[in-house]
Design a protein around this motif. Structure first.
Motif, PDB file in Angstrom:
ATOM      1  N   GLY A  12       0.787  -1.223   0.000  1.00  0.00           N
ATOM      2  CA  GLY A  12       0.000   0.000   0.000  1.00  0.00           C
ATOM      3  C   GLY A  12       0.820   1.275   0.000  1.00  0.00           C
ATOM      4  N   LEU A  13       2.144   1.172  -0.053  1.00  0.00           N
ATOM      5  CA  LEU A  13       3.004   2.357   0.010  1.00  0.00           C
ATOM      6  C   LEU A  13       3.320   2.915  -1.369  1.00  0.00           C
ATOM      7  CD1 LEU A  13       5.636   1.205   2.641  1.00  0.00           C
ATOM      8  CD2 LEU A  13       3.671   2.687   3.009  1.00  0.00           C
ATOM      9  N   THR A  14       3.406   4.225  -1.449  1.00  0.00           N
ATOM     10  CA  THR A  14       3.871   4.883  -2.662  1.00  0.00           C
ATOM     11  C   THR A  14       4.950   5.880  -2.270  1.00  0.00           C
ATOM     12  OG1 THR A  14       2.153   6.577  -2.493  1.00  0.00           O
ATOM     13  CG2 THR A  14       1.672   4.672  -3.876  1.00  0.00           C
ATOM     14  N   VAL A  15       5.927   6.064  -3.143  1.00  0.00           N
ATOM     15  CA  VAL A  15       6.995   7.020  -2.875  1.00  0.00           C
ATOM     16  C   VAL A  15       6.361   8.389  -2.641  1.00  0.00           C
ATOM     17  CG1 VAL A  15       9.006   8.174  -3.865  1.00  0.00           C
ATOM     18  CG2 VAL A  15       8.701   5.718  -4.172  1.00  0.00           C
ATOM     19  N   GLY A  16       6.805   9.059  -1.592  1.00  0.00           N
ATOM     20  CA  GLY A  16       6.251  10.361  -1.226  1.00  0.00           C
ATOM     21  C   GLY A  16       5.212  10.281  -0.128  1.00  0.00           C
ATOM     22  N   SER A  17       4.740   9.062   0.213  1.00  0.00           N
ATOM     23  CA  SER A  17       3.775   8.902   1.310  1.00  0.00           C
ATOM     24  C   SER A  17       4.439   9.269   2.630  1.00  0.00           C
ATOM     25  CB  SER A  17       3.302   7.450   1.411  1.00  0.00           C
ATOM     26  OG  SER A  17       2.625   7.044   0.268  1.00  0.00           O
ATOM     27  N   HIS A  18       3.676   9.887   3.513  1.00  0.00           N
ATOM     28  CA  HIS A  18       4.187  10.175   4.854  1.00  0.00           C
ATOM     29  C   HIS A  18       3.932   8.947   5.713  1.00  0.00           C
ATOM     30  CE1 HIS A  18       4.655  11.957   8.824  1.00  0.00           C
ATOM     31  NE2 HIS A  18       5.455  12.800   8.200  1.00  0.00           N
ATOM     32  N   ILE A  19       5.006   8.423   6.347  1.00  0.00           N
ATOM     33  CA  ILE A  19       4.903   7.174   7.102  1.00  0.00           C
ATOM     34  C   ILE A  19       5.679   7.274   8.410  1.00  0.00           C
ATOM     35  CG2 ILE A  19       4.586   5.705   5.075  1.00  0.00           C
ATOM     36  CD1 ILE A  19       7.561   5.001   5.208  1.00  0.00           C
ATOM     37  N   THR A  20       5.351   6.366   9.318  1.00  0.00           N
ATOM     38  CA  THR A  20       6.139   6.132  10.524  1.00  0.00           C
ATOM     39  C   THR A  20       6.531   4.670  10.504  1.00  0.00           C
ATOM     40  OG1 THR A  20       4.983   7.847  11.755  1.00  0.00           O
ATOM     41  CG2 THR A  20       6.151   6.197  13.052  1.00  0.00           C
ATOM     42  N   VAL A  21       7.821   4.408  10.761  1.00  0.00           N
ATOM     43  CA  VAL A  21       8.382   3.063  10.659  1.00  0.00           C
ATOM     44  C   VAL A  21       9.106   2.722  11.952  1.00  0.00           C
ATOM     45  CG1 VAL A  21       9.971   1.597   9.369  1.00  0.00           C
ATOM     46  CG2 VAL A  21       8.742   3.395   8.184  1.00  0.00           C
ATOM     47  N   HIS A  22       8.867   1.517  12.464  1.00  0.00           N
ATOM     48  CA  HIS A  22       9.595   0.990  13.617  1.00  0.00           C
ATOM     49  C   HIS A  22      10.288  -0.277  13.156  1.00  0.00           C
ATOM     50  CE1 HIS A  22       9.512  -0.340  18.112  1.00  0.00           C
ATOM     51  NE2 HIS A  22      10.716  -0.290  17.610  1.00  0.00           N
ATOM     52  N   GLY A  23      11.619  -0.256  13.177  1.00  0.00           N
ATOM     53  CA  GLY A  23      12.391  -1.405  12.719  1.00  0.00           C
ATOM     54  C   GLY A  23      13.791  -1.333  13.270  1.00  0.00           C
ATOM     55  N   GLY A  24      14.782  -1.697  12.450  1.00  0.00           N
ATOM     56  CA  GLY A  24      16.169  -1.670  12.871  1.00  0.00           C
ATOM     57  C   GLY A  24      17.004  -0.839  11.918  1.00  0.00           C
ATOM     58  N   ASP A  25      18.084  -0.243  12.449  1.00  0.00           N
ATOM     59  CA  ASP A  25      18.984   0.507  11.577  1.00  0.00           C
ATOM     60  C   ASP A  25      20.056  -0.427  11.028  1.00  0.00           C
ATOM     61  OD1 ASP A  25      20.835   0.153  13.630  1.00  0.00           O
ATOM     62  OD2 ASP A  25      20.955   2.274  14.161  1.00  0.00           O
ATOM     63  N   THR A  26      21.045   0.121  10.329  1.00  0.00           N
ATOM     64  CA  THR A  26      22.063  -0.712   9.686  1.00  0.00           C
ATOM     65  C   THR A  26      22.957  -1.419  10.703  1.00  0.00           C
ATOM     66  OG1 THR A  26      23.540   1.198   9.503  1.00  0.00           O
ATOM     67  CG2 THR A  26      22.137   0.694   7.593  1.00  0.00           C
ATOM     68  N   ARG A  27      22.931  -0.971  11.961  1.00  0.00           N
ATOM     69  CA  ARG A  27      23.729  -1.618  13.000  1.00  0.00           C
ATOM     70  C   ARG A  27      22.915  -2.623  13.806  1.00  0.00           C
ATOM     71  NH1 ARG A  27      24.981   3.468  16.125  1.00  0.00           N
ATOM     72  NH2 ARG A  27      22.885   3.767  15.399  1.00  0.00           N
ATOM     73  N   GLY A  28      21.607  -2.697  13.521  1.00  0.00           N
ATOM     74  CA  GLY A  28      20.752  -3.632  14.243  1.00  0.00           C
ATOM     75  C   GLY A  28      20.021  -3.039  15.427  1.00  0.00           C
ATOM     76  N   TYR A  29      20.190  -1.747  15.679  1.00  0.00           N
ATOM     77  CA  TYR A  29      19.513  -1.105  16.795  1.00  0.00           C
ATOM     78  C   TYR A  29      18.074  -0.764  16.423  1.00  0.00           C
ATOM     79  CZ  TYR A  29      24.110  -0.518  18.892  1.00  0.00           C
ATOM     80  OH  TYR A  29      25.349  -0.738  19.427  1.00  0.00           O
ATOM     81  N   ASP A  30      17.164  -0.864  17.401  1.00  0.00           N
ATOM     82  CA  ASP A  30      15.785  -0.469  17.166  1.00  0.00           C
ATOM     83  C   ASP A  30      15.719   1.022  16.875  1.00  0.00           C
ATOM     84  OD1 ASP A  30      14.511  -2.900  17.477  1.00  0.00           O
ATOM     85  OD2 ASP A  30      14.188  -2.646  19.622  1.00  0.00           O
ATOM     86  N   VAL A  31      14.941   1.390  15.864  1.00  0.00           N
ATOM     87  CA  VAL A  31      14.734   2.798  15.528  1.00  0.00           C
ATOM     88  C   VAL A  31      13.270   3.016  15.170  1.00  0.00           C
ATOM     89  CG1 VAL A  31      17.069   3.248  14.698  1.00  0.00           C
ATOM     90  CG2 VAL A  31      15.334   2.508  13.092  1.00  0.00           C
TER      91      VAL A  31
END
Length: 174
Positions: free
Chosen positions: A11-30
């Motif tokens: 359901g995502l399109t480029v330019g959509s305003h979103i909030t994401v909870h996941g991990g960064d490139t080091r594996g830390y929660d962000v």
């Protein structure tokens, strides 16, 4: 991958305003809020030594470089939440140490709207929670829910946070 995360990605399109909870490139929660800068990429994500099917999502300000690792968030079925969110009115939001909001050890009545801590690559607040700011000693402040009196957040005086006044500033009349 779970159907919920797969459906959210579809359901995502480029330019959509979103909030994401996941991990960064080091594996830390962000947690990041902003605009989807590029289509999500299906990737193998390494987490705790295991390779898991997941997604790389790039979130940032309009015009940010999607190849900048500071915009990357990795999502897996176990560590991934993504949702469309409304754009915040940034005219009232500020970022800086809690003391810039008026917190002092001798003040016991500071009510603000807490927007979350300022993460690397963050361009806007990730929440909007009214709190009472209380000094607890040793340069530590607690952010208390004024209704339930539960602890919402705790930080040292130098920690950068997103905040805005509890009541919006009056608009000038014509």
């Amino acid at each position: 991958m779970t159907n919920d995360l797969t459906a959210a990605m579809a359901g995502l399109t480029v330019g959509s305003h979103i909030t994401v909870h996941g991990g960064d490139t080091r594996g830390y929660d962000v947690i990041r809020a902003g605009y989807l800068l590029a289509p999500p990429d299906a990737k193998k994500i390494t987490y705790n030594g295991a390779s898991i099917a997941g997604w790389r999502v790039r979130v940032g300000a309009h015009g940010a470089d999607p190849d900048d690792r500071a915009t990357w968030v990795s999502l897996t079925p176990e560590r991934g939440i993504i949702r469309h969110t409304p754009e915040p009115d940034m005219s009232q939001w500020q970022q800086g140490p809690v003391t810039t909001a008026g917190a002092r050890r001798d003040r016991h009545d500071l009510h603000i709207v807490f927007g979350g801590q300022v993460y690397r690559g963050a361009t806007e607040p990730i929440e909007e929670t009214p709190v009472l700011v209380v000094y607890t000693g040793e340069s530590v402040y607690e952010f208390i829910d004024p209704n339930t009196r539960e602890l919402h957040f705790k930080c040292r005086s130098g920690k950068d946070i997103w905040w805005r006044p509890l009541r919006p500033a009056p608009t000038p009349s014509n």
